[in-house]
Write an enzyme that holds these catalytic residues in place. Structure first.
Site, PDB file in Angstrom:
ATOM      1  CG  HIS A 151     -33.721  46.637  -6.710  1.00  0.00           C
ATOM      2  ND1 HIS A 151     -33.484  45.282  -6.629  1.00  0.00           N
ATOM      3  CD2 HIS A 151     -32.713  47.236  -6.031  1.00  0.00           C
ATOM      4  CE1 HIS A 151     -32.381  45.077  -5.927  1.00  0.00           C
ATOM      5  NE2 HIS A 151     -31.899  46.248  -5.538  1.00  0.00           N
ATOM      6  CD  GLU A 208     -29.926  47.762  -8.366  1.00  0.00           C
ATOM      7  OE1 GLU A 208     -28.938  48.464  -8.124  1.00  0.00           O
ATOM      8  OE2 GLU A 208     -29.979  46.547  -8.035  1.00  0.00           O
ATOM      9  CG  ASP A 221     -30.937  49.168  -3.780  1.00  0.00           C
ATOM     10  OD1 ASP A 221     -31.039  48.081  -3.181  1.00  0.00           O
ATOM     11  OD2 ASP A 221     -30.353  49.277  -4.881  1.00  0.00           O
TER      12      ASP A 221
END
Length: 454
Positions: A277, A323, A351
């Protein structure tokens, strides 16, 4: 019997030859990432020249423009934007907070949680109710809580080896603490930062309000500040706490997912997604969360292209927007994939920071996970030993409803929450070698997914 043995021998030889060829290719992938990698310098630019990238901000738009340009410069077959409307929350002037203990006033570090309302220009000052859980709070008389500030002081469990498990066991205070406090008439909520480190940095993050409940301001307090407040309350339960924050939710803003792809040579309609993200919290450069995942994902495509590996299936690098405080980019990507009848066979997300690779968590059926197991000997020499059931990733999560198998890249988790959602999530905390190893690990998995499917 002889024919059966001959067939079995042929299959074993064929499998061994394929594994040998895959082993050679994976070695080339790692060599390219470690000797000629671009991810570290890309991350330097993203963090130092662009910096914080909260959805709706000028920084987020700069990041969109830059990542699109970077992927175009790599000569990918197609680079495009996907429109997405995102929340636009702004922090405003720096927060102020102090403990008023008799005549003694002690300043403590706080930061408004994303999505919170402001306190108003005069701030909020009230007595404090310290709790460790929602059940403890709910057991209290509303008269005891009304007009007070609820202080959530449940730490992350230090005994959990996987720090993401510890985070999951504490983060409900941040997400829902204001609503639970407001139900009993509280005027504010203060939440212990989500980290096991004792520091003076508030670790921010998103929160949400339930409908039909008063909106009260809420903020994260640093762990050192939380310890001081707790100790002070033990000495003087009648002390007061003051905080002032100036945040605001503006109308939704237009933003974008950024997508680059290499077209498949044999099965172009089957898509493999790799992504991270692009947004970050406003106090942070967003180096580990999630600049690392973004540059690693672009690097996956660059490595394949540089090595002349022509994928059978279409490989996409997706920079998801929003996100951190809405997941709008991930939802929009999945909605468009469904609308366009796209067949996304697998999605890989990074992530969890740019630390030393440990493996991949898999979200899929037992049969789908079983297809991955024969690849473990190919990945084990690179330290990828933790391959099995696990989380995929927030942005790719919405693709699961389309039958996509999800893979969450798992780096070592021990240091991630030292930096998570703070102003110390800086470029300098990222090791170039660890970052490049992560990019190579993701590229190796994507290569195998492309070769063998699921």
């Amino acid at each position: 019997m002889k024919k059966t043995l001959t067939l079995l021998f042929t299959l074993v030889v064929g499998f061994t030859q394929a594994q040998n060829a895959d082993s050679v290719t994976i070695r080339k992938i790692y060599n390219e990432a470690l000797a000629n990698g671009k991810s570290y310098e890309w991350l330097r630019y993203l963090t130092k020249q662009i910096g914080p990238r909260l959805s709706g901000s000028a920084g987020a738009q700069k990041a969109v423009d830059w990542t699109k340009q970077i992927m175009e410069q790599q000569g990918f077959d197609r680079v495009f934007l996907q429109d997405v409307m995102v929340p636009h929350w702004v922090r405003g002037a720096k927060e102020v907070a102090y403990i008023q203990n008799g005549k003694q006033k002690t300043n403590v570090p706080i930061a408004a949680l994303g999505g919170s309302v402001a306190t108003g220009p005069k701030g909020v000052e009230a007595g404090v109710i310290e709790v460790k859980s929602f059940s403890e709070l709910r057991a209290m008389s509303p008269d005891k809580v009304k007009g007070k500030i609820v202080f959530y002081n449940r730490p992350m469990d230090p005994t959990k080896i996987n720090t993401f498990e510890a985070y999951g066991g504490a983060v409900d205070q941040r997400a829902n603490g204001a609503t639970e406090a407001a139900k009993l008439g509280a005027v504010g909520a203060i939440v212990r930062s989500m980290t096991n480190v004792h520091d003076d940095y508030p670790h921010v993050g998103g929160m949400r309000y339930a409908t039909g409940v008063a909106l009260i301001p809420t903020a994260a307090i640093s762990t050192n500040g939380a310890d001081l407040l707790s100790k002070s309350l033990q000495e003087n339960p009648n002390l007061t706490f003051y905080f002032k924050q100036n945040c605001e939710s503006l109308p939704d803003a237009k933003s974008y997912n950024v997508v680059g792809e290499i077209k498949g040579s044999e099965k172009p309609d089957e898509i493999i997604v790799v992504g991270g993200h692009l947004d970050s919290w406003d106090l942070a450069e967003g180096a580990h969360d999630d600049g690392a995942g973004c540059v690693q994902s672009i690097e996956v495509l660059r490595i394949l292209k540089t090595l002349g590996i022509k994928p059978k299936r279409t490989i996409r690098a997706v920079m998801f927007m929003n996100e951190e405080n809405g997941l709008r980019g991930g939802i929009q990507y999945a909605d468009l994939a469904k609308k366009n009848n796209e067949k996304t066979i697998a999605a890989v997300e990074s992530d969890n920071g740019g630390f030393t690779p440990r493996g991949f968590g898999i979200v899929g059926t037992p049969e789908q996970r079983a297809k991955v197991m024969p690849w473990k000997p190919l990945l084990a020499p690179y330290g990828l030993l933790e391959i099995g059931p696990g989380g995929g990733g927030a942005d790719i999560g919405p693709l699961a409803q389309l039958g996509t198998v999800l893979f969450g890249f798992k780096p070592d988790s021990q240091r991630y929450f030292d930096y998570h959602h703070t102003m110390v999530d800086r470029f300098e905390t990222v090791s170039q070698r660890e970052l490049e190893l992560g990019a190579a690990s993701m590229a190796a998995l994507v290569y195998l997914l492309d070769q063998y499917g699921l």
